[in-house]
Design a protein around this motif. Sequence first.
Motif, short mmCIF file in Angstrom:
data_model
loop_
_atom_site.label_atom_id
_atom_site.label_comp_id
_atom_site.label_asym_id
_atom_site.label_seq_id
_atom_site.Cartn_x
_atom_site.Cartn_y
_atom_site.Cartn_z
N SER A 267 0.83 -1.18 0.00
CA SER A 267 0.00 0.00 0.00
C SER A 267 0.87 1.24 0.00
O SER A 267 1.73 1.40 0.88
N ARG A 268 0.66 2.08 -1.00
CA ARG A 268 1.42 3.33 -1.14
C ARG A 268 2.92 3.07 -1.09
O ARG A 268 3.69 3.80 -0.47
N VAL B 186 4.53 0.65 0.37
CA VAL B 186 5.05 0.04 1.59
C VAL B 186 4.47 -1.35 1.75
O VAL B 186 3.25 -1.50 1.85
N ASN C 104 3.37 -4.59 3.74
CA ASN C 104 2.98 -4.87 5.11
C ASN C 104 3.27 -6.34 5.39
O ASN C 104 2.53 -7.22 4.97
N LEU D 18 3.50 -7.68 8.43
CA LEU D 18 3.10 -8.08 9.78
C LEU D 18 2.28 -9.36 9.72
O LEU D 18 1.48 -9.56 8.80
N ASP E 186 -5.53 11.90 6.60
CA ASP E 186 -6.31 10.67 6.53
C ASP E 186 -6.94 10.40 7.90
O ASP E 186 -6.25 10.41 8.92
N ALA F 23 1.91 2.12 11.77
CA ALA F 23 2.23 0.94 10.96
C ALA F 23 1.19 -0.14 11.13
O ALA F 23 0.80 -0.81 10.18
N GLY G 21 -2.70 1.98 10.29
CA GLY G 21 -2.83 2.59 8.98
C GLY G 21 -2.57 1.64 7.84
O GLY G 21 -3.28 1.64 6.84
N GLU G 22 -1.55 0.78 7.99
CA GLU G 22 -1.14 -0.07 6.88
C GLU G 22 -1.60 -1.50 7.03
O GLU G 22 -1.87 -2.17 6.05
N GLY G 23 -1.65 -2.00 8.25
CA GLY G 23 -2.03 -3.40 8.44
C GLY G 23 -3.27 -3.55 9.26
O GLY G 23 -3.36 -4.47 10.07
N ASP G 24 -4.23 -2.67 9.07
CA ASP G 24 -5.41 -2.69 9.94
C ASP G 24 -6.17 -4.00 9.80
O ASP G 24 -6.59 -4.60 10.78
N ASP G 25 -6.33 -4.47 8.58
CA ASP G 25 -7.13 -5.65 8.36
C ASP G 25 -6.36 -6.94 8.59
O ASP G 25 -6.95 -7.96 8.94
N PRO H 63 10.14 1.25 4.85
CA PRO H 63 9.84 2.41 5.69
C PRO H 63 10.42 2.24 7.08
O PRO H 63 10.48 1.13 7.63
#
Lengths: 133, 258
Positions: free
Chosen positions: A118-119, A121, A123, A125, B25, B56, B59-63, B91
Amino acid sequence: MRLLTHNMLASNARGAVTGYPLKLQVVKWSTKEAEPNPEFLRGMLPKIDWPALVAATQALGLPELLPEAPPTDAELSAEGAAADEGSALRRLHRALLEIHIEEGALVCPDTDRCFPISRGVPNMLLHEDEVRN
Amino acid sequence: MGRGRSRKPRNFATFRLCPRPGAADASDRVFFRVDNNPYYVPGFADDDVLGGAAAAAVGEGDDDAPSSSASGETGPLPDHVRREILELGLPDDGYDYLAHLREIRPSISSTGGGGASAAFLPVRRHARAHFGPPVDVKAYDASRVRIGSSGKETTTATAAAVEVEVTRIENAIDPDVARLLEESGEPALAGSESESESEDDDLEEDFVLVANQDDDDFVLVEIENQFEEEEENIAAADDSEEDGLKNGECKVGNSASA
């Protein structure tokens, strides 16, 4: 995310045997001009998994960007290679450092775990149940 | 009753998820601590790290990534790790992306290079002991000749010597034997007394005579040897008489003084 980064990333989720190379699914990518650095490329080339890099460029729809075999030191050190857009050095430079994946996903070859991009980056995790003990 | 009771330590923390100040956002939210407990929560060292980790995770791994996982894994990273993360184009949001990297090793030189070079140490064999030449029979013959020249042996020994000399007489004709005799004679002449030298000369003369005579003339050789023995016996008797006189002189001296 640069293709250089993609070439280094691997999945360490539970159940992954090697977790590499990650399958690249591209939704949006861009090109950002960067200054060629022959010394950096010559030093990085031995660490690059060449087949994975070629597969990534093919996923982007650029099958002719890189050859099947990696360039030799002589090709990278050729006089005027940095200025020649068609040289092996410039093509390698473009593939590794100028192409950026903006939106897409990385898929683990062993577990099919999907890591969204996303954008620009990735993820990486993992859920608690996916982390190796 | 209540005065003696001690208060339990407050080992908990309370956070509130709020939008990041100044963020465009709405989903960009961070955790803010809303209690004043002194309790320290691992992974939430300061606001910057907390904000970065929350961004992090949410915003990016919410789901895909729950907040508990993010709070457990993220934390302040060393500077060298952050620098490496940035160099790879990842990042710097507090998450250690290096854990997701493959084992990087040179792929070009995977088939060659390296390896410990074996040191070649040649095995030096000890040279075999050098054995001397076989026993020189000629030298043996020379020693036999000396035995014959001593003259102190009995008649039986003399006869044996004669027989040996007969054998050597055959060899005497050979030039090598003659050379050997000369070589054996030279050190003796140089080192021995005049009497020994004369004996050696006589011996050589005997050899010459015997070599040129027939078998019937062996008696002459025996006679000569007998003469030598008689001469030696006479010399011994003379020596003993001289010793007696010397003793007599000593005795006379003692009686005169008494």
